[in-house]
Design a protein around this motif. Structure first.
Motif, PDB file in Angstrom:
ATOM      1  N   ALA A  91      -0.498  -6.448  -3.430  1.00 40.07           N
ATOM      2  CA  ALA A  91       0.057  -7.054  -4.642  1.00 40.07           C
ATOM      3  C   ALA A  91      -0.830  -8.174  -5.177  1.00 40.07           C
ATOM      4  O   ALA A  91      -0.826  -8.458  -6.379  1.00 40.07           O
ATOM      5  N   LEU A  92      -1.608  -8.803  -4.292  1.00 43.61           N
ATOM      6  CA  LEU A  92      -2.495  -9.903  -4.700  1.00 43.61           C
ATOM      7  C   LEU A  92      -3.589  -9.432  -5.655  1.00 43.61           C
ATOM      8  O   LEU A  92      -4.152 -10.232  -6.404  1.00 43.61           O
ATOM      9  N   ALA A  93      -3.887  -8.130  -5.644  1.00 39.86           N
ATOM     10  CA  ALA A  93      -4.889  -7.590  -6.566  1.00 39.86           C
ATOM     11  C   ALA A  93      -4.468  -7.773  -8.024  1.00 39.86           C
ATOM     12  O   ALA A  93      -5.322  -7.877  -8.913  1.00 39.86           O
ATOM     13  N   LEU A  94      -3.159  -7.832  -8.281  1.00 42.64           N
ATOM     14  CA  LEU A  94      -2.675  -8.055  -9.647  1.00 42.64           C
ATOM     15  C   LEU A  94      -3.048  -9.440 -10.163  1.00 42.64           C
ATOM     16  O   LEU A  94      -3.193  -9.646 -11.371  1.00 42.64           O
ATOM     17  N   VAL A  95      -3.197 -10.397  -9.254  1.00 40.29           N
ATOM     18  CA  VAL A  95      -3.574 -11.765  -9.639  1.00 40.29           C
ATOM     19  C   VAL A  95      -5.088 -11.866  -9.828  1.00 40.29           C
ATOM     20  O   VAL A  95      -5.562 -12.490 -10.783  1.00 40.29           O
ATOM     21  N   ARG A  96      -5.827 -11.239  -8.934  1.00 40.68           N
ATOM     22  CA  ARG A  96      -7.290 -11.394  -8.942  1.00 40.68           C
ATOM     23  C   ARG A  96      -7.988 -10.506  -9.962  1.00 40.68           C
ATOM     24  O   ARG A  96      -9.023 -10.882 -10.516  1.00 40.68           O
ATOM     25  N   PHE A 100       5.743  -7.293  -4.870  1.00 45.10           N
ATOM     26  CA  PHE A 100       6.174  -7.555  -3.488  1.00 45.10           C
ATOM     27  C   PHE A 100       7.631  -7.155  -3.285  1.00 45.10           C
ATOM     28  O   PHE A 100       7.992  -6.593  -2.246  1.00 45.10           O
ATOM     29  N   THR A 101       8.497  -7.446  -4.279  1.00 45.15           N
ATOM     30  CA  THR A 101       9.918  -7.096  -4.140  1.00 45.15           C
ATOM     31  C   THR A 101      10.133  -5.582  -4.152  1.00 45.15           C
ATOM     32  O   THR A 101      11.123  -5.094  -3.596  1.00 45.15           O
ATOM     33  N   LEU A 102       9.220  -4.843  -4.786  1.00 44.05           N
ATOM     34  CA  LEU A 102       9.344  -3.380  -4.811  1.00 44.05           C
ATOM     35  C   LEU A 102       8.957  -2.737  -3.486  1.00 44.05           C
ATOM     36  O   LEU A 102       9.279  -1.570  -3.250  1.00 44.05           O
ATOM     37  N   GLY A 103       8.230  -3.502  -2.635  1.00 44.80           N
ATOM     38  CA  GLY A 103       7.886  -2.974  -1.322  1.00 44.80           C
ATOM     39  C   GLY A 103       6.406  -2.950  -1.010  1.00 44.80           C
ATOM     40  O   GLY A 103       6.012  -2.534   0.088  1.00 44.80           O
ATOM     41  N   PHE A 104       5.542  -3.391  -1.925  1.00 52.48           N
ATOM     42  CA  PHE A 104       4.101  -3.437  -1.664  1.00 52.48           C
ATOM     43  C   PHE A 104       3.770  -4.606  -0.744  1.00 52.48           C
ATOM     44  O   PHE A 104       4.479  -5.619  -0.734  1.00 52.48           O
ATOM     45  N   GLU A 105       2.691  -4.459   0.008  1.00 46.85           N
ATOM     46  CA  GLU A 105       2.248  -5.551   0.880  1.00 46.85           C
ATOM     47  C   GLU A 105       1.645  -6.675   0.055  1.00 46.85           C
ATOM     48  O   GLU A 105       1.198  -6.458  -1.082  1.00 46.85           O
TER      49      GLU A 105
END
Length: 244
Positions: free
Chosen positions: A141-146, A132-137
């Motif tokens: 970015a939530l795909a990294l968690v799931r 998220f800090t790099l600029g992704f929505e």
């Protein structure tokens, strides 16, 4: 005459013997039969498989807590405030981590607790916040968690070719394309997400897909026309999909 009678009797006896069924002779087994006492001893000697219940993350860490700090650049303060609940909810509910934003150091701090079950939960949470800090929505970015097997990769245009001034701006323009069409095409074909931040390029996706997108971006930086890059990229993407 007597001889003929005796021969006749012998022939009848042979016929009778031939009509009798054959008897099967059982062969003696050479294998030595085990005693019941020996059998019980061998059964007792075989060890049973141990039943080991799964260890929780808290026990595996030995009761110690781990922390991660993700620095937030100044241009991402406002988006972080606006999307704080979207970031806070999956980190606390799904990963069972503690999260806070330190106003003094301007860092997002993540910490494990007793409820943390997965060992890799802290790394997933740190990657999510960093994306998220790099600029992704947030949704991307939530795909990294799931999902598993998703990675972040960053590089600069000057790493591929040392460009300066107008040459550098033209290379960035080739990657973006008119109204961002080239970037969107690379994202759709390779199933990745790309962020262009000045001369820095950030990629989010699986290892194989990042590799395809990175080669396409490098070819654009080196001066290849977009039409040629599209053709090679689609050919590589179709090959990888056929393999799977």
């Amino acid at each position: 005459m007597a001889d003929e009678g005796t021969s006749f009797d012998l022939s009848e006896e042979k016929q009778k013997n031939n009509t009798e069924p054959f008897k099967k002779i059982q062969k003696k087994s050479r294998k030595r039969k085990m005693d019941t006492s020996e059998a019980t001893e061998t059964e007792e000697a075989v060890p049973k498989r141990p039943h080991l219940p799964p260890i929780s993350g808290d026990k595996l860490m030995g009761g110690k807590t781990e922390t991660r700090k993700v620095p937030v650049p100044p241009n991402r303060y406002t988006p972080l405030k606006e999307n704080w609940m979207k970031i806070f909810t999956p980190v606390v509910e799904h990963l069972n981590l503690q999260i806070r934003f330190n106003l003094k150091t301007r860092n997002v701090e993540l910490k494990t607790c007793k409820d943390t079950k997965e060992i890799g939960a802290l790394q997933k949470g740190a990657d999510f916040v960093k994306a998220f800090t790099l600029g992704f929505e947030v949704d991307d970015a939530l795909a990294l968690v799931r999902l598993d097997d998703l990675y972040l990769e960053s590089f600069q245009v000057t790493d591929v070719k040392p460009l300066k001034g107008d040459h550098l701006s033209r290379a960035i323009g080739r990657i973006a394309g008119k109204n961002g069409r080239t970037k969107f095409t690379i994202e759709n074909v390779t199933k990745t997400r790309i962020v262009l931040a000045d001369s820095k390029i950030h990629l989010l996706g699986s290892f194989q897909n990042i590799k395809i997108a990175r080669t396409a971006i490098c070819n654009l930086i080196l001066g290849s026309p977009p039409s040629k890059v599209y053709g090679t990229m689609r050919a590589i993407a179709t090959r990888s999909s056929e393999r799977l």
